[in-house]
Design a protein around this motif. Sequence first.
Motif, mmCIF file in Angstrom:
data_model
loop_
_atom_site.group_PDB
_atom_site.id
_atom_site.type_symbol
_atom_site.label_atom_id
_atom_site.label_comp_id
_atom_site.label_asym_id
_atom_site.label_seq_id
_atom_site.Cartn_x
_atom_site.Cartn_y
_atom_site.Cartn_z
ATOM 1 N N GLY A 205 36.636 43.812 32.813
ATOM 2 C CA GLY A 205 36.427 45.173 32.294
ATOM 3 C C GLY A 205 37.819 45.864 31.333
ATOM 4 O O GLY A 205 37.401 47.076 31.084
ATOM 5 N N SER A 229 38.890 36.137 30.148
ATOM 6 C CA SER A 229 37.471 34.888 30.717
ATOM 7 C C SER A 229 36.876 35.157 30.027
ATOM 8 O O SER A 229 36.256 35.298 28.847
ATOM 9 N N VAL A 231 33.532 35.714 30.390
ATOM 10 C CA VAL A 231 32.904 37.375 30.340
ATOM 11 C C VAL A 231 33.256 36.474 29.083
ATOM 12 O O VAL A 231 32.222 37.523 27.865
ATOM 13 N N ILE A 261 40.097 41.638 35.380
ATOM 14 C CA ILE A 261 39.760 39.951 35.448
ATOM 15 C C ILE A 261 39.359 39.733 36.748
ATOM 16 O O ILE A 261 40.335 40.665 37.844
ATOM 17 N N ILE A 280 46.101 43.417 36.861
ATOM 18 C CA ILE A 280 45.691 45.256 36.627
ATOM 19 C C ILE A 280 44.272 45.224 36.819
ATOM 20 O O ILE A 280 43.220 44.129 35.750
ATOM 21 N N ALA A 286 39.797 42.932 44.560
ATOM 22 C CA ALA A 286 39.598 41.691 43.783
ATOM 23 C C ALA A 286 40.127 40.932 44.126
ATOM 24 O O ALA A 286 40.824 40.406 44.258
#
Length: 316
Positions: A205, A229, A231, A261, A280, A286
Amino acid sequence: MQPIGLLIEFKGGQIKPANFGMATAARAENRQLVALVVDTPANDAKAALEAYGVTRVVNIRTDSNGWNPAVHAAAVVAAMQENGITTLIGLTSPTGRELLPRVAARLDAPLVMDCIDIDLDAHRVKTSQYSGKTIATISMTGSHFIYGMRANVVAPEEAPAAAEVIDFPFAADQGSGFEVIETRTDGSGSQHLAESDIIISGGRGLKNAENFKLLFDCARHLNAAVGASRVAVDNGWVPYAMQVGQTGVKVNPKVYMAVGISGSIQHFAGMKTAKTVIAINTDAKAAIMANCDYFVVGDLFDILPALEKALASVKR
Ligand SMILES: Cc1cc2nc3c(=O)[nH]c(=O)nc-3n(C[C@H](O)[C@H](O)[C@H](O)COP(=O)(O)OP(=O)(O)OC[C@H]3O[C@@H](n4cnc5c(N)ncnc54)[C@H](O)[C@@H]3O)c2cc1C
């Protein structure tokens, strides 16, 4: 009195606070806590260690020119033998990961890293396995026992004692066969994740490397570490040292904030023991939202600047 060795780590000339939790966990009436301090002036550390029940500080001074895990491990083993220590506890930190396996190999001793619970009398530990899905209880046998504790699993409690300081000079016999050519920092500018009470982590994000500044800006006010994370790491936005999860660092902070995340199983494997999790995320569905204590459904690019402003206005 059974002497228990504590491998003490320093940062910026100060003892890392996680060492005091380690001393608290090791303390018992029938034990003597012996702090092993390698190539750092131990006199400065004496008072801090005494506050947590340490009664002997072994000031190991090696002939290595700076950090050298091979020489330092040999020196720790020699100091253990000199002081009758058969049990050594260190942190599961970057330094601990370098030194403790080397010490265990030299002593042909069993080693368990990332212990979340240690029974020093029964030589039994608990450690998480399979991405944190199970907690393994491991019994160790042998003449020596080496443990790497996960930082922050035991809250430090003071128990003042008086300590003697013993000098222990150590010269590596035929050289170590190991030379540190260069040391580079990870570039995160952040304190080490595993030892932090507060962690703010960012994921996909965040969209790019520059936006991690939003996390660092908030973290500064809270004396927090910044994590990420996989990613974010794989995209090259932040260094690997910041990755939290199954294949990254396993953390145990008081507060873990996951920003942008999703909350994959692999990410949870690294932070599920956090006391309080705050998420957040724009997506109310999610996975992280169902597995946290507090969440904000919203755009991090609105929320983080507002949070930073609010934190900056708080007088400390
Ligand atoms: C063997 C293996 C090991 C792995 N090890 C790890 C590991 O150690 N650590 C790890 O993290 N992953 C690990 N992974 C990867 C893991 O499976 C996930 O792919 C990864 O955790 C997802 O990262 P993420 O949550 O940042 O991204 P995503 O899953 O893409 O989630 C991004 C989130 O950001 C939210 N978002 C987007 N824009 C905004 C915005 N503007 N404001 C607020 N929220 C927003 C989205 O709603 C979404 O929920 C591993 C995978 C494998 C197969």
